[in-house]
Scaffold this motif. Structure first.
Motif, mmCIF file in Angstrom:
data_model
loop_
_atom_site.group_PDB
_atom_site.id
_atom_site.type_symbol
_atom_site.label_atom_id
_atom_site.label_comp_id
_atom_site.label_asym_id
_atom_site.label_seq_id
_atom_site.Cartn_x
_atom_site.Cartn_y
_atom_site.Cartn_z
ATOM 1 N N MET A 48 -6.621 9.409 -8.992
ATOM 2 C CA MET A 48 -5.528 9.926 -8.211
ATOM 3 C C MET A 48 -5.569 9.403 -6.771
ATOM 4 O O MET A 48 -4.544 9.141 -6.185
ATOM 5 C CB MET A 48 -5.604 11.461 -8.247
ATOM 6 C CG MET A 48 -4.380 12.121 -7.733
ATOM 7 S SD MET A 48 -3.044 11.833 -8.876
ATOM 8 C CE MET A 48 -1.965 13.060 -8.381
ATOM 9 N N ASP A 49 -6.766 9.292 -6.218
ATOM 10 C CA ASP A 49 -6.891 8.789 -4.854
ATOM 11 C C ASP A 49 -6.426 7.332 -4.747
ATOM 12 O O ASP A 49 -5.839 6.938 -3.738
ATOM 13 C CB ASP A 49 -8.335 8.894 -4.364
ATOM 14 C CG ASP A 49 -8.752 10.324 -4.068
ATOM 15 O OD1 ASP A 49 -7.851 11.139 -3.763
ATOM 16 O OD2 ASP A 49 -9.955 10.615 -4.145
ATOM 17 N N GLY A 50 -6.704 6.569 -5.786
ATOM 18 C CA GLY A 50 -6.280 5.169 -5.788
ATOM 19 C C GLY A 50 -4.765 5.036 -5.715
ATOM 20 O O GLY A 50 -4.228 4.169 -5.007
ATOM 21 N N ALA A 51 -4.030 5.887 -6.412
ATOM 22 C CA ALA A 51 -2.562 5.850 -6.399
ATOM 23 C C ALA A 51 -2.025 6.235 -5.026
ATOM 24 O O ALA A 51 -1.063 5.646 -4.527
ATOM 25 C CB ALA A 51 -2.003 6.788 -7.468
ATOM 26 N N ARG A 52 -2.676 7.243 -4.403
ATOM 27 C CA ARG A 52 -2.222 7.668 -3.078
ATOM 28 C C ARG A 52 -2.445 6.555 -2.049
ATOM 29 O O ARG A 52 -1.588 6.271 -1.224
ATOM 30 C CB ARG A 52 -2.960 8.933 -2.662
ATOM 31 C CG ARG A 52 -2.436 9.489 -1.352
ATOM 32 C CD ARG A 52 -3.069 10.797 -1.009
ATOM 33 N NE ARG A 52 -4.329 10.933 -1.727
ATOM 34 C CZ ARG A 52 -5.371 11.609 -1.295
ATOM 35 N NH1 ARG A 52 -5.305 12.252 -0.179
ATOM 36 N NH2 ARG A 52 -6.484 11.681 -1.991
#
Length: 113
Positions: A1-5
């Protein structure tokens, strides 16, 4: 999820950078246009000063043949200035037709010509 943000934040930042570069390019283009117009007007002023001096000398002599030749030269120089203005106007119309209204010829279009 952090990668997408992080990816989304980077994409937004890059889009903002691109918009800023486009604004900067537009401002630089506007300055360039103003400088070119100023240079052309300076050349026109110098050209007209010479014509006016010649016209004054010719009018002082009251020689009709010289006056006629001087007026022909004067009209020719104005016609020479008018041709680029008409070409620019036609180019601007063509650019508008193809949807590229952001780019303009550096000389103003004079309606009715």
């Amino acid at each position: 999820m952090d990668g997408a943000r992080i990816y989304a934040q980077n994409a937004i930042r890059k889009k903002n950078e691109a918009s800023n570069y486009l604004r900067l390019a537009s401002r630089i283009d506007a300055v360039s246009s103003r400088l070119q117009t100023a240079m052309k007007m300076n050349a026109v002023n110098k050209n007209m000063q010479g014509v006016v001096k010649t016209m004054q000398k010719t009018l002082d002599t009251m020689d009709l043949e010289k006056i006629s030749k001087t007026m022909d030269t004067f009209e020719k120089r104005f016609e020479d200035l008018d041709v680029p203005v008409r070409i620019c106007g036609e180019l601007d119309q063509q650019l508008d037709h193809v949807g590229n209204s952001g780019r303009r010829c550096h000389q103003p279009h004079q309606p009715g010509r």
